[in-house]
Design a protein around this motif. Structure first.
Motif, mmCIF file in Angstrom:
data_model
loop_
_atom_site.group_PDB
_atom_site.id
_atom_site.type_symbol
_atom_site.label_atom_id
_atom_site.label_comp_id
_atom_site.label_asym_id
_atom_site.label_seq_id
_atom_site.Cartn_x
_atom_site.Cartn_y
_atom_site.Cartn_z
ATOM 1 N N GLY A 117 0.783 -1.232 0.000
ATOM 2 C CA GLY A 117 0.000 0.000 0.000
ATOM 3 C C GLY A 117 0.812 1.276 0.000
ATOM 4 O O GLY A 117 0.271 2.348 0.228
ATOM 5 N N ALA A 118 2.099 1.187 -0.280
ATOM 6 C CA ALA A 118 2.949 2.371 -0.194
ATOM 7 C C ALA A 118 3.722 2.605 -1.486
ATOM 8 O O ALA A 118 3.725 1.772 -2.395
ATOM 9 C CB ALA A 118 3.919 2.230 0.980
ATOM 10 N N ILE A 136 -3.019 1.826 -3.956
ATOM 11 C CA ILE A 136 -3.910 0.697 -3.729
ATOM 12 C C ILE A 136 -4.407 0.171 -5.065
ATOM 13 O O ILE A 136 -4.629 0.930 -6.002
ATOM 14 C CB ILE A 136 -5.096 1.113 -2.819
ATOM 15 C CG1 ILE A 136 -5.915 -0.090 -2.379
ATOM 16 C CG2 ILE A 136 -5.970 2.147 -3.501
ATOM 17 C CD1 ILE A 136 -6.929 0.230 -1.297
ATOM 18 N N ASN A 138 0.481 6.707 -0.528
ATOM 19 C CA ASN A 138 -0.285 5.460 -0.512
ATOM 20 C C ASN A 138 -0.681 5.064 -1.927
ATOM 21 O O ASN A 138 -0.984 5.914 -2.765
ATOM 22 C CB ASN A 138 -1.559 5.598 0.311
ATOM 23 C CG ASN A 138 -1.337 5.640 1.804
ATOM 24 O OD1 ASN A 138 -2.168 6.146 2.536
ATOM 25 N ND2 ASN A 138 -0.219 5.132 2.290
ATOM 26 N N TRP A 196 -3.071 5.995 -6.790
ATOM 27 C CA TRP A 196 -1.806 6.371 -6.174
ATOM 28 C C TRP A 196 -1.902 7.818 -5.724
ATOM 29 O O TRP A 196 -1.941 8.723 -6.537
ATOM 30 C CB TRP A 196 -0.703 6.186 -7.206
ATOM 31 C CG TRP A 196 0.701 6.411 -6.776
ATOM 32 C CD1 TRP A 196 1.179 6.606 -5.521
ATOM 33 C CD2 TRP A 196 1.824 6.456 -7.656
ATOM 34 N NE1 TRP A 196 2.533 6.766 -5.562
ATOM 35 C CE2 TRP A 196 2.958 6.675 -6.861
ATOM 36 C CE3 TRP A 196 1.984 6.337 -9.028
ATOM 37 C CZ2 TRP A 196 4.234 6.782 -7.406
ATOM 38 C CZ3 TRP A 196 3.244 6.432 -9.563
ATOM 39 C CH2 TRP A 196 4.351 6.656 -8.754
ATOM 40 N N MET A 215 -6.380 7.639 2.619
ATOM 41 C CA MET A 215 -5.114 7.533 1.887
ATOM 42 C C MET A 215 -4.326 8.825 2.064
ATOM 43 O O MET A 215 -4.850 9.913 1.897
ATOM 44 C CB MET A 215 -5.360 7.279 0.395
ATOM 45 C CG MET A 215 -5.898 5.897 0.081
ATOM 46 S SD MET A 215 -6.273 5.673 -1.680
ATOM 47 C CE MET A 215 -4.611 5.588 -2.374
ATOM 48 N N THR A 216 -3.065 8.677 2.416
ATOM 49 C CA THR A 216 -2.195 9.835 2.554
ATOM 50 C C THR A 216 -1.217 9.852 1.380
ATOM 51 O O THR A 216 -1.045 8.839 0.692
ATOM 52 C CB THR A 216 -1.422 9.788 3.890
ATOM 53 O OG1 THR A 216 -0.665 8.574 3.925
ATOM 54 C CG2 THR A 216 -2.379 9.832 5.082
#
Length: 187
Positions: free
Chosen positions: A62-63, A144, A142, A156, A138-139
């Motif tokens: 997730g990063a 997904i 992140n 993204w 989401m920051t």
């Protein structure tokens, strides 16, 4: 003699940018992409090799991470997507393959994907209409894998008010239509 010219995923000779209210939807075409998959029992070697050669850390689930010229996000177990400016890294996949040799599989992805960057303060409102991804939590950094409408995509989060959407190039027009329609519904 053929006079071929490149077309964007939306079929134009230059990327499309649309402003709807306070949202901008931009077709991004200036990035090279390559997928990277660690071979069996080679994950730690791959991590250290890319750290030494490119100064890039392969991110966890997730990063994403960045180095000077490269960006990378997690795609799946022991699998990542690497992005770089096309004008400086046209041969990204080939060059990565030379670095990682037999410890990873590298596949050219540049023309297999389309990318749209959505920018604006109502970003989350737009994506909540299209996906069940947890966009509000989401920051920046992140990434997904999920669906947007009926399409498999990667979301993204680049900045607080910027989200990149990567989807299959063959579905670029459908993806773009979904983004534009959702943007119009919130203005």
């Amino acid at each position: 003699m053929h006079k071929l010219k490149p077309l964007t995923p939306l079929g134009s000779d230059k990327p499309q940018i649309i402003e709807i209210g306070n949202l901008t939807i931009a077709e991004i075409t200036d990035n090279a992409l390559a997928s990277l998959t660690a071979r069996a029992n080679q994950v730690s070697t791959l991590h250290s090799t890319l750290e030494v050669t490119h100064g890039i850390t392969l991110p966890d689930v997730g990063a994403s991470s960045r180095s000077e010229d490269l960006s990378v996000f997690w795609m799946g177990p022991d699998q990542w997507m690497i992005s770089a400016p096309h004008d400086r890294h046209e041969l990204l996949a080939r060059n990565l393959k030379q670095v990682v040799g037999g410890i990873a599989s590298v596949v050219e992805q540049t023309d297999g994907w389309c990318r749209f960057d959505v920018v604006g303060p109502r970003l989350c409102d737009l994506f909540e209409r299209l996906s069940n991804a947890p966009v509000r939590t989401m920051t920046p950094g992140n990434a997904i894998r999920g669906t947007l409408e009926h399409l498999g995509v990667f979301l993204w989060r680049l900045e607080e008010d910027q989200m990149a959407v990567l989807g299959p190039r063959s579905s670029a027009k459908s993806l773009h239509h979904a983004l534009v329609t959702a943007a119009r519904s919130i203005t």
